[in-house]
Write a protein that holds these residues in place. Structure first.
Motif, PDB file in Angstrom:
ATOM      1  N   THR A 115       0.847  -1.195   0.000  1.00 36.13           N
ATOM      2  CA  THR A 115       0.000   0.000   0.000  1.00 36.13           C
ATOM      3  C   THR A 115       0.884   1.248   0.000  1.00 36.13           C
ATOM      4  O   THR A 115       1.898   1.309   0.691  1.00 36.13           O
ATOM      5  N   ASN A 116       0.500   2.234  -0.804  1.00 32.53           N
ATOM      6  CA  ASN A 116       1.228   3.505  -0.866  1.00 32.53           C
ATOM      7  C   ASN A 116       1.249   4.146   0.538  1.00 32.53           C
ATOM      8  O   ASN A 116       0.197   4.263   1.175  1.00 32.53           O
ATOM      9  N   PRO A 117       2.434   4.556   1.027  1.00 35.90           N
ATOM     10  CA  PRO A 117       2.492   5.118   2.391  1.00 35.90           C
ATOM     11  C   PRO A 117       1.599   6.355   2.574  1.00 35.90           C
ATOM     12  O   PRO A 117       1.219   6.645   3.710  1.00 35.90           O
ATOM     13  N   ILE A 118       1.253   7.063   1.494  1.00 34.87           N
ATOM     14  CA  ILE A 118       0.375   8.221   1.716  1.00 34.87           C
ATOM     15  C   ILE A 118      -1.054   7.775   2.047  1.00 34.87           C
ATOM     16  O   ILE A 118      -1.864   8.564   2.512  1.00 34.87           O
ATOM     17  N   HIS A 119      -1.339   6.503   1.802  1.00 36.49           N
ATOM     18  CA  HIS A 119      -2.674   5.987   2.137  1.00 36.49           C
ATOM     19  C   HIS A 119      -2.686   5.249   3.472  1.00 36.49           C
ATOM     20  O   HIS A 119      -3.754   4.940   3.997  1.00 36.49           O
ATOM     21  N   GLN A 120      -1.511   4.928   3.988  1.00 38.29           N
ATOM     22  CA  GLN A 120      -1.433   4.246   5.293  1.00 38.29           C
ATOM     23  C   GLN A 120      -0.101   4.631   5.940  1.00 38.29           C
ATOM     24  O   GLN A 120       0.943   4.092   5.583  1.00 38.29           O
ATOM     25  N   TRP A 121      -0.159   5.561   6.882  1.00 35.26           N
ATOM     26  CA  TRP A 121       1.064   6.117   7.451  1.00 35.26           C
ATOM     27  C   TRP A 121       0.778   6.528   8.881  1.00 35.26           C
ATOM     28  O   TRP A 121      -0.305   7.043   9.151  1.00 35.26           O
ATOM     29  N   PRO A 122       1.681   6.299   9.804  1.00 34.87           N
ATOM     30  CA  PRO A 122       3.027   5.735   9.682  1.00 34.87           C
ATOM     31  C   PRO A 122       3.018   4.214   9.816  1.00 34.87           C
ATOM     32  O   PRO A 122       2.011   3.622  10.211  1.00 34.87           O
ATOM     33  N   ASP A 123       4.166   3.584   9.500  1.00 36.55           N
ATOM     34  CA  ASP A 123       4.360   2.161   9.766  1.00 36.55           C
ATOM     35  C   ASP A 123       4.767   1.997  11.224  1.00 36.55           C
ATOM     36  O   ASP A 123       5.519   2.817  11.755  1.00 36.55           O
ATOM     37  N   PRO A 124       4.324   0.923  11.876  1.00 33.51           N
ATOM     38  CA  PRO A 124       4.838   0.648  13.229  1.00 33.51           C
ATOM     39  C   PRO A 124       6.285   0.146  13.149  1.00 33.51           C
ATOM     40  O   PRO A 124       6.738  -0.226  12.064  1.00 33.51           O
ATOM     41  N   VAL A 125       6.976   0.112  14.257  1.00 31.58           N
ATOM     42  CA  VAL A 125       8.356  -0.419  14.264  1.00 31.58           C
ATOM     43  C   VAL A 125       8.302  -1.932  14.023  1.00 31.58           C
ATOM     44  O   VAL A 125       9.038  -2.479  13.211  1.00 31.58           O
ATOM     45  N   ILE A 126       7.415  -2.610  14.712  1.00 35.98           N
ATOM     46  CA  ILE A 126       7.191  -4.052  14.530  1.00 35.98           C
ATOM     47  C   ILE A 126       5.708  -4.230  14.206  1.00 35.98           C
ATOM     48  O   ILE A 126       4.852  -3.656  14.881  1.00 35.98           O
ATOM     49  N   TYR A 127       5.430  -5.002  13.170  1.00 35.88           N
ATOM     50  CA  TYR A 127       4.035  -5.265  12.829  1.00 35.88           C
ATOM     51  C   TYR A 127       3.656  -6.658  13.334  1.00 35.88           C
ATOM     52  O   TYR A 127       4.281  -7.649  12.957  1.00 35.88           O
ATOM     53  N   VAL A 128       2.663  -6.700  14.191  1.00 36.23           N
ATOM     54  CA  VAL A 128       2.130  -7.984  14.655  1.00 36.23           C
ATOM     55  C   VAL A 128       0.806  -8.183  13.926  1.00 36.23           C
ATOM     56  O   VAL A 128      -0.155  -7.439  14.156  1.00 36.23           O
ATOM     57  N   ASN A 129       0.775  -9.149  12.998  1.00 42.78           N
ATOM     58  CA  ASN A 129      -0.450  -9.307  12.213  1.00 42.78           C
ATOM     59  C   ASN A 129      -1.541 -10.034  13.010  1.00 42.78           C
ATOM     60  O   ASN A 129      -1.320 -10.441  14.148  1.00 42.78           O
ATOM     61  N   MET A 171      -3.582   8.883  14.079  1.00 39.52           N
ATOM     62  CA  MET A 171      -2.126   8.760  14.088  1.00 39.52           C
ATOM     63  C   MET A 171      -1.495   9.508  12.909  1.00 39.52           C
ATOM     64  O   MET A 171      -0.485  10.181  13.057  1.00 39.52           O
ATOM     65  N   THR A 172      -2.145   9.377  11.728  1.00 39.51           N
ATOM     66  CA  THR A 172      -1.615  10.060  10.541  1.00 39.51           C
ATOM     67  C   THR A 172      -1.578  11.560  10.771  1.00 39.51           C
ATOM     68  O   THR A 172      -0.600  12.235  10.416  1.00 39.51           O
ATOM     69  N   LEU A 173      -2.641  12.103  11.394  1.00 36.49           N
ATOM     70  CA  LEU A 173      -2.699  13.555  11.638  1.00 36.49           C
ATOM     71  C   LEU A 173      -1.580  13.995  12.570  1.00 36.49           C
ATOM     72  O   LEU A 173      -0.990  15.067  12.387  1.00 36.49           O
ATOM     73  N   ILE A 174      -1.275  13.165  13.562  1.00 38.71           N
ATOM     74  CA  ILE A 174      -0.183  13.500  14.487  1.00 38.71           C
ATOM     75  C   ILE A 174       1.137  13.577  13.717  1.00 38.71           C
ATOM     76  O   ILE A 174       1.919  14.527  13.874  1.00 38.71           O
ATOM     77  N   TYR A 175       1.371  12.594  12.850  1.00 40.64           N
ATOM     78  CA  TYR A 175       2.617  12.595  12.069  1.00 40.64           C
ATOM     79  C   TYR A 175       2.648  13.760  11.086  1.00 40.64           C
ATOM     80  O   TYR A 175       3.707  14.336  10.832  1.00 40.64           O
ATOM     81  N   GLN A 176       1.497  14.123  10.532  1.00 45.87           N
ATOM     82  CA  GLN A 176       1.460  15.311   9.659  1.00 45.87           C
ATOM     83  C   GLN A 176       1.782  16.564  10.467  1.00 45.87           C
ATOM     84  O   GLN A 176       2.487  17.457   9.998  1.00 45.87           O
TER      85      GLN A 176
END
Lengths: 386, 47
Positions: free
Chosen positions: A159-173, B1-6
């Motif tokens: 997924t484009n990061p502008i559509h899902q941001w930020p990434d976590p440090v560790i992802y637990v699915n 969360m996104t808004l905070i980072y923005q």
């Protein structure tokens, strides 16, 4: 002494006016690159062929992705006679072009005589709107058809990061598997999804919901991998589909196509071949072909590498026995990879239908690898701007 | 969360802009302007 003088001179060049000039330069640069990046948000057209009997949006199955960049088109090819239902998912990883291109070829050329075929060509629609940083990928590649050139988008892995941001440090699915942070945007680590989770998890949930609601018997997820990756030119099958995959592989071998079968590891969670089968009971199979443009050993990452698949470093690596697929001077062309995918899908449908005749899925006008080798993939795609 | 980072990105953009205005070394001004580019693209959710 001389260096100090230079520093003094440089120091004196900066002032409020140079600052304002730089702000102007930044504004112009942002404007120009924004035009380029925004152009990637437009989908190259897909022309539904004579076999397409209906179209829907994935959000019809789960409204949690409605209006988001994750929502995507779903195509139905339904035969006149009742039978089984199969899903072909392309574009899970938009940097694996044979995946979405095989699905597009199905939509534009296949006709279903019996049963139903459901095709999603851009599973991670958002991923087609950006390439991955530091990979140097071209934004598009082209395929020649008899009446013109078609353009297709080369995207990033998730997924484009502008559509899902930020990434976590560790992802637990959802299955408790711990993964690197960016994998949170990887659809094929997010199954069976979460209706209240990250956008990619909601997308995964929507796909699983569709499989459940449509009662899909056989689900095929098309992928590519780098030639040095061990699971390549292979099918990865859920335990409920291993017999089907093995029989298809044997028959493909008789037709001159070598393809391996790997059982889906029970403890590798979040992937389609594991979670689709566990969550819905569908026969889940993932197919891989060899894409040198994804590999770490590749040379220049050009459109020619994507389409023609020739790379001298991979040829050398093959000579040294470092690869898991044959890689000669002819490389691993996109036509060949799409042909392999389509013939494997065709064989899986055939074997599935012979095992359960009441659930037959009969597909016609699906090009074989031989036909694609002979005529080129473009011969089976719709002409541009039809 | 996104808004905070923005929001965090906006603060960094403003601080860098302020730095460019106050800085007297042209090379430092140019370096800071280059740093602004990806931050503005993310702030506007273009890239």
């Amino acid at each position: 002494m001389s260096s100090d003088r230079t520093n003094e001179k440089t120091r004196s060049y900066g002032n409020r006016w140079t600052a304002l000039g730089l702000f102007g330069a930044v504004a112009v640069t942002v404007f120009l690159v924004a035009l380029d990046f925004r152009a990637m948000w437009l989908d190259p057209p897909i022309y539904p062929g004579p076999g397409v009997t209906g179209q829907a949006r994935l959000s019809d199955y789960f409204s949690g992705i409605d209006g988001t960049a994750a929502d995507t088109d779903v195509y139905f090819l339904e035969g006149e006679e009742a039978g089984g239902t199969a899903l072909v998912l392309g574009g899970t990883h938009p940097n694996e072009p044979a995946s979405s291109l095989s699905a597009i070829t199905l939509i534009e050329s296949a006709v279903v005589a019996r049963g139903r075929l459901i095709v999603i060509p851009r599973a991670v629609h958002s991923g087609f709107t950006a390439t991955d940083p530091q990979e140097g990928y071209p934004q598009v590649y082209h395929i020649e058809t008899p009446t013109g050139v078609r353009e297709f988008r080369y995207g990033g892995r998730g997924t484009n990061p502008i559509h899902q941001w930020p990434d976590p440090v560790i992802y637990v699915n959802g299955s408790g598997q711990q993964l690197a942070g960016p994998e949170v945007r990887n659809l094929n680590r997010s199954y069976p999804g979460d209706p209240n989770g990250y956008l990619t998890e909601r997308l995964a949930f929507a796909i699983v919901e569709m499989i459940r609601q449509e009662g899909i018997d056989l689900s095929i997820d098309l992928h590519e991998a780098s030639p040095e990756y061990p699971v390549i030119n292979a099918m990865v099958a859920h335990e409920n589909a291993v017999d089907l995959a093995v029989e298809a592989a044997l028959l493909l071998e008789l037709e001159g196509i070598q393809i391996g079968v790997e059982p889906s590891p029970a403890n590798l969670r979040g992937l389609s071949h594991r979670e689709w089968g566990d969550a819905t009971g569908t026969k889940a199979i993932l197919i891989e072909s060899a894409n040198p443009a994804q590999g770490r050993l590749r040379g220049p990452t050009t459109e020619a590498l994507i389409v023609e698949g020739v790379d001298r470093y991979y040829i050398r690596a093959a000579e040294l026995g470092l690869l898991y697929v044959p890689f000669g001077k002819e490389g691993s062309p996109l036509d060949e990879r799409v042909g392999r995918h389509l013939q494997t899908v065709s064989m899986l449908l055939e074997v599935f239908s012979s095992a359960d005749p009441d659930r037959t899925i009969a597909v016609e006008h699906l090009p074989t690898l031989g036909e694609i080798r002979q005529n080129g993939l473009g011969a089976f795609l719709a002409p541009p701007e039809k | 969360m996104t808004l905070i980072y923005q929001g965090i990105t906006l603060i960094v953009v403003l601080l860098i802009g302020w730095h460019i205005l106050r800085e007297r070394r042209l090379t430092d001004q140019m370096e800071a302007a280059l740093v602004l580019l990806p931050l503005i693209l993310r702030l506007l959710m273009i890239k």
